[in-house]
Design an enzyme around this catalytic site. Structure first.
Site, mmCIF file in Angstrom:
data_model
loop_
_atom_site.group_PDB
_atom_site.id
_atom_site.type_symbol
_atom_site.label_atom_id
_atom_site.label_comp_id
_atom_site.label_asym_id
_atom_site.label_seq_id
_atom_site.Cartn_x
_atom_site.Cartn_y
_atom_site.Cartn_z
ATOM 1 N N GLU A 163 -6.926 -4.931 -11.172
ATOM 2 C CA GLU A 163 -7.582 -5.764 -12.172
ATOM 3 C C GLU A 163 -6.565 -6.224 -13.206
ATOM 4 O OE1 GLU A 163 -10.857 -6.895 -12.133
ATOM 5 O OE2 GLU A 163 -9.487 -8.081 -13.331
ATOM 6 N N LYS A 222 0.646 -4.097 -10.296
ATOM 7 C CA LYS A 222 -0.231 -3.852 -11.444
ATOM 8 C C LYS A 222 0.495 -3.013 -12.507
ATOM 9 C CE LYS A 222 -3.714 -2.912 -14.038
ATOM 10 N NZ LYS A 222 -4.913 -3.456 -14.462
ATOM 11 N N CYS A 278 -4.551 0.884 -20.598
ATOM 12 C CA CYS A 278 -3.623 0.635 -19.486
ATOM 13 C C CYS A 278 -2.138 0.801 -19.811
ATOM 14 C CB CYS A 278 -3.834 -0.771 -18.952
ATOM 15 S SG CYS A 278 -5.279 -0.874 -17.907
HETATM 16 C C1 UDX Z 1 -3.833 -5.098 -20.458
HETATM 17 C C2 UDX Z 1 -3.279 -6.262 -19.596
HETATM 18 O O1 UDX Z 1 -3.034 -7.386 -20.451
HETATM 19 C C3 UDX Z 1 -4.262 -6.613 -18.490
HETATM 20 O O2 UDX Z 1 -3.711 -7.607 -17.650
HETATM 21 C C4 UDX Z 1 -4.562 -5.356 -17.677
HETATM 22 O O3 UDX Z 1 -5.511 -5.621 -16.664
HETATM 23 C C5 UDX Z 1 -5.087 -4.253 -18.577
HETATM 24 O O4 UDX Z 1 -4.141 -3.995 -19.619
HETATM 25 P P1 UDX Z 1 -5.623 -4.873 -22.406
HETATM 26 O O5 UDX Z 1 -5.045 -3.509 -22.585
HETATM 27 O O6 UDX Z 1 -7.106 -5.006 -22.274
HETATM 28 O O7 UDX Z 1 -5.005 -5.568 -21.101
HETATM 29 O O8 UDX Z 1 -5.192 -5.804 -23.648
HETATM 30 P P2 UDX Z 1 -3.868 -6.610 -24.032
HETATM 31 O O9 UDX Z 1 -4.292 -7.940 -24.525
HETATM 32 O O10 UDX Z 1 -2.850 -6.582 -22.967
HETATM 33 O O11 UDX Z 1 -3.325 -5.810 -25.309
HETATM 34 C C6 UDX Z 1 -2.810 -4.502 -25.210
HETATM 35 C C7 UDX Z 1 -2.326 -4.028 -26.571
HETATM 36 O O12 UDX Z 1 -1.129 -4.714 -26.967
HETATM 37 C C8 UDX Z 1 -3.326 -4.257 -27.712
HETATM 38 O O13 UDX Z 1 -3.347 -3.130 -28.563
HETATM 39 C C9 UDX Z 1 -2.776 -5.459 -28.426
HETATM 40 O O14 UDX Z 1 -3.156 -5.524 -29.777
HETATM 41 C C10 UDX Z 1 -1.273 -5.229 -28.273
HETATM 42 N N1 UDX Z 1 -0.485 -6.464 -28.395
HETATM 43 C C11 UDX Z 1 -0.623 -7.457 -27.476
HETATM 44 C C12 UDX Z 1 0.418 -6.595 -29.446
HETATM 45 O O15 UDX Z 1 0.552 -5.706 -30.288
HETATM 46 N N2 UDX Z 1 1.174 -7.737 -29.526
HETATM 47 C C13 UDX Z 1 1.060 -8.754 -28.618
HETATM 48 O O16 UDX Z 1 1.804 -9.748 -28.760
HETATM 49 C C14 UDX Z 1 0.126 -8.611 -27.563
#
Ligand code: UDX
Ligand code: ADP
Length: 464
Positions: A163, A222, A278
């Site tokens: 996913e 992944k 993740c």
């Molecule tokens: C992630 C992956 O993006 C997704 O493809 C996978 O399936 C699951 O893991 P998710 O954990 O739901 O998704 O959110 P994501 O948007 O990736 O953000 C992860 C963390 O990084 C968050 O705490 C977010 O705030 C942080 N983040 C993200 C930052 O601090 N800076 C950024 O520029 C981007």
């Protein structure tokens, strides 16, 4: 190739729920049954009040409203659903092991193994089993050996279909996926199984976005895609520390770096640290696999991404303590946001709980407002991290359902989640009701800093 008409998904969580809702929405001729051992969760998915769905995701309730009862069902009758299905998705949780070999690093596969044993016990007809949960590489082999050795002579094909949806944008990510990855056995039967799953996604995605690979490549893609994304966040966060010691500004730096089309602008937003179910888990898995295979330098390389993230969270908390004249004992500190990112009620690995824990260890009083996270969840999070009793935590952590109440009489405000509504608050009113000097720590750099300084706030932002 046989067309699939009946799907079962084991696990009605953040992955299984939204994914199956979209499959059911886009494939009205396929019956989709999502099962879970947690009967409360299933009852919530079946709630007539769509605001009570167990997961908050923009657009989710509309999709569930369209498909539920038509061809989308949520049930606790796990065995019945397995027996009837031609294709079974496994979307159960795979937390990092908290005990024994691989503690703190490897994924705990006990839930996956239980699912495999249950499928093996119940299945009377051939099945395609799809691993959807985030898993360490080679899980498909584990599944295969359980299914092949304990089954009733039934044939199983195992596919890896990781996913890639991100929470908060899950429905959009599912509707408009950059790519869908399907890993299968390199045989005629394996090919047939991959085609059957491809056919499902082809209901709404162009075929060229549906990539077929071998199982290992799919599983490893992944883990490594998440490792790359997390690495970008740790890279920019490492530079935020440097910016804070110099005249450089992290937003300007990020913009300049991201403008290079070879690098690109996404995932370069400095923050208090990444969270979510993740990133950390997948990197730890990657590190563990590399160590197990004797690739210590590769393991160390990726582990540094986690070390940097831990440093960033600690640095943020230390900055609060240092700024408040080296003591937060008995002082009220307001947290705006607890979820690990905006538009979700998920708090797994949220930076907020780590920062709260450090400040609570220094006897600060934390008042938290989050638009979607329930108080019980906040208490469960801090309890998971520390050895304080529930009663002790209740003397230090105070969930509030009004941000203005949370901030009243606080010495400092810390922004932990980038919820859009924070930008619309009456910051002058908040300032007037705080202790002075009034500090604000923008852990997400979402507020209008110039305006806050004009109001009188003592502002500390990430990388500025
Ligand atoms: C992630 C992956 O993006 C997704 O493809 C996978 O399936 C699951 O893991 P998710 O954990 O739901 O998704 O959110 P994501 O948007 O990736 O953000 C992860 C963390 O990084 C968050 O705490 C977010 O705030 C942080 N983040 C993200 C930052 O601090 N800076 C950024 O520029 C981007
Ligand atoms: P994810 O983010 O991977 O979707 P969640 O924790 O949100 O993780 O969801 C996983 C779901 O799987 C939980 O609702 C849990 O109750 C369910 N689950 C775990 N093991 C089993 C099992 N053996 N049978 C059915 N459901 C299970």
């Amino acid at each position: 190739m046989k067309k699939i008409t009946n799907i079962c998904c084991i696990g009605a969580g953040y992955v299984g729920g939204p994914t199956m809702a979209v499959i059911a929405q886009k494939c009205p001729e396929i019956k989709v049954t999502v099962v879970d051992i947690n009967s409360q969760r299933i009852a919530d998915w079946n709630s007539t009040d769509f605001n009570k769905l167990p997961i908050y995701e923009p657009g989710l309730k509309e999709v569930v409203a369209e498909a539920r009862g038509r061809n989308l069902f949520f049930s606790t009758e796990i065995e019945k659903a397995i027996e009837e299905a031609e294709m079974i998705f496994i979307s159960v949780n795979t937390p990092t092991k908290t005990y024994g070999k691989g503690k703190g690093m490897a994924a705990d596969l006990k839930y996956i193994e239980l699912c495999a044993r249950q499928i093996a016990k119940v299945a009377k007809t051939d099945k395609i089993v799809v691993e959807k949960s985030t898993l360490p590489v080679r899980t498909a082999e584990t599944l295969r050996s359980i299914l092949d050795n304990t089954g009733n002579g039934v044939k199983f094909q195992i596919l890896s279909n990781p996913e890639f949806l991100a929470e908060g944008t899950a429905i959009d990510d599912l509707h408009n996926a950059d790519r869908v990855l399907i890993g299968g056995e390199q045989s005629a039967d394996g090919q047939n199984a991959m085609e059957a799953l491809t056919e499902i996604y082809a209901h709404w995605l162009p075929k060229e976005r549906i990539l077929q690979t071998n199982v290992w490549s799919s599983e490893l893609s992944k883990l490594t895609a998440n490792a790359f994304l997390a690495q970008r966040v740790s890279s920019i966060n490492s530079l935020s520390a440097l910016c804070e010691k110099t005249e450089a500004n992290i937003e300007e730096l990020s913009k300049a770096i991201g403008a290079d089309s070879r690098i690109g602008p996404k995932f370069l937003k400095a923050s208090v640290g990444f969270g979510g179910s993740c990133f950390q888990k997948d990197i730890l898995n990657l590190v563990y696999i590399c160590q197990s295979l004797g690739l210590q330098e590769v393991a160390d390389y990726w582990e540094q991404v986690i070390i940097m993230n831990d440093y960033q969270k600690r640095r943020f908390a230390d900055n609060i303590i240092n700024s408040l004249f080296n003591t937060v004992s008995g002082k009220k500190i307001a947290f705006l946001g607890w979820a690990f990112k905006k538009d979700t009620n998920d708090t797994r690995e949220t930076a907020a709980m780590y920062v709260a824990d450090i400040l609570m260890s220094d006897m600060a009083q934390i008042a938290v407002y989050d638009p979607k996270v329930r108080p019980e969840k906040m208490f469960a999070d801090v309890e998971y991290l520390n050895s304080r009793s529930i009663d002790e935590n209740k003397k230090l952590l105070f969930p509030k359902n009004d941000p203005y109440v949370a901030c009243k009489d606080a010495h400092a405000i810390a922004i932990l989640t980038e919820w859009d509504e924070f930008k619309t608050y009456d910051w002058k009113r908040i300032y007037d009701n705080m202790m002075k000097p009034a500090f604000i720590f923008d852990g997400r750099n979402i507020l209008d800093h110039k305006k806050l300084i004009e109001i009188g706030f003592n502002l500390k932002a990430i990388g500025k």
